[in-house]
Scaffold this active site. Structure first.
Site, PDB file in Angstrom:
ATOM      1  N   HIS A  96     -20.507 134.404  -0.505  1.00 25.00           N
ATOM      2  CA  HIS A  96     -20.535 133.695  -1.746  1.00 25.00           C
ATOM      3  C   HIS A  96     -21.723 134.458  -2.506  1.00 25.00           C
ATOM      4  O   HIS A  96     -22.596 134.788  -1.736  1.00 25.00           O
ATOM      5  CB  HIS A  96     -20.405 132.241  -1.548  1.00 25.00           C
ATOM      6  CG  HIS A  96     -20.158 131.598  -2.850  1.00 25.00           C
ATOM      7  ND1 HIS A  96     -21.346 131.259  -3.741  1.00 25.00           N
ATOM      8  CD2 HIS A  96     -19.077 130.854  -3.221  1.00 25.00           C
ATOM      9  CE1 HIS A  96     -20.592 130.553  -4.747  1.00 25.00           C
ATOM     10  NE2 HIS A  96     -19.244 130.425  -4.665  1.00 25.00           N
ATOM     11  N   GLU A 168     -14.574 136.502  -7.467  1.00 25.71           N
ATOM     12  CA  GLU A 168     -15.315 135.521  -8.219  1.00 25.71           C
ATOM     13  C   GLU A 168     -16.332 136.161  -8.820  1.00 25.71           C
ATOM     14  O   GLU A 168     -17.682 136.504  -8.467  1.00 25.71           O
ATOM     15  CB  GLU A 168     -15.963 134.436  -6.976  1.00 25.71           C
ATOM     16  CG  GLU A 168     -15.123 133.330  -6.546  1.00 25.71           C
ATOM     17  CD  GLU A 168     -15.996 132.168  -6.184  1.00 25.71           C
ATOM     18  OE1 GLU A 168     -15.798 131.270  -6.744  1.00 25.71           O
ATOM     19  OE2 GLU A 168     -16.846 132.244  -5.511  1.00 25.71           O
TER      20      GLU A 168
END
Length: 252
Positions: A96, A168
């Site tokens: 992430h 993302e």
């Protein structure tokens, strides 16, 4: 394949009571949604709470927000894939942008984490994405290809089917500035192109590529229907049961 909806609670909620209340509200809502879901349009929902809540929450598929790349040992503060497996975790978010930024995770470390998860039969959700500056100077494609190539180094064909790739864009996380449908679609197609170069057409066509970044109940369906995403990685909206359930309802 089932549409994959992943809730990333990040470092929330602040106590067990709030975590249980949120989880139970989502669980009740999902049961109702699934009863009205058309055949062939089933949704797989994964809840990724902080580590401390994993053993408190029962009845839905669980994921972890990170992992370490060693099975056990003197690694204070870390959690292993073996421990996550024992806690009935099925998915693990890896790479992430917040971990890359705040925890200084490198592609080499991310690669080790993916391999360790696969060894313990956990499914990695590999997050990739460009920053606003990288996008501005025209390096998005270069960044995405580097992340995919280095993060999946040494992952063999029979293992790649157990990996989910989450696109993302870093600039779209948090501020509400979500990526346009057209740009998301082109990014997903580019990701599949890189996977084709690394593996083959069948894997490129069938690997799950999901989108994350300012997803809400109003735009969720467009990312699935129009951008070609196989699911969504939901941050802030997943902390509000009704909004998260609205997302799930919208993609059916």
């Amino acid at each position: 394949m089932k549409t994959l909806i992943v809730a990333n609670w990040k470092m929330n909620p602040v106590n067990q009571k709030e975590a249980k209340n949120l989880f139970e509200a989502v669980k009740r809502g999902i049961k109702s949604v699934k009863n009205t879901m058309p055949a062939g349009r089933q949704v797989e929902v994964v809840i990724c709470p902080p580590f401390v809540y994993l053993n408190l929450l029962k009845g839905l598929t669980l994921g972890a927000q990170n992992v370490f790349y060693k099975e056990k040992g003197a690694f204070t503060g870390e959690v292993s894939a073996l421990q996550l497996h024992d806690s009935k975790v099925k998915y693990v978010i890896i790479g992430h942008s917040e971990a890359r930024k705040y925890l200084n995770e490198t592609d080499d470390v991310i690669n080790k984490k993916i391999k360790e998860c696969l060894h313990e039969k956990l499914k990695p959700i590999l997050c990739i994405g460009e920053t606003a500056e990288e996008k501005k100077i025209g390096k998005k494609a270069e960044v995405l290809e580097k992340q995919i190539t280095e993060d999946l180094k040494g992952i063999v064909t029979k293992e790649i089917k157990n990996i989910v790739i989450a696109y993302e864009p870093v600039w779209a996380i948090g501020p509400g500035d979500n990526c346009s449908i057209d740009e998301t679609m082109s990014s997903i197609l580019f990701i599949r192109k890189v996977i084709f170069k690394l593996y083959n057409r069948a894997i490129s066509d069938n690997i799950r590529v999901i989108y994350g970044g300012s997803v809400d109940g109003d735009n969720a369906n467009s990312y699935i229907k129009n951008a070609g995403a196989n699911g969504l990685l939901v941050g802030g909206a997943s902390l509000h049961a009704e909004e998260f359930l609205k997302i799930i309802r919208s993609v059916k």
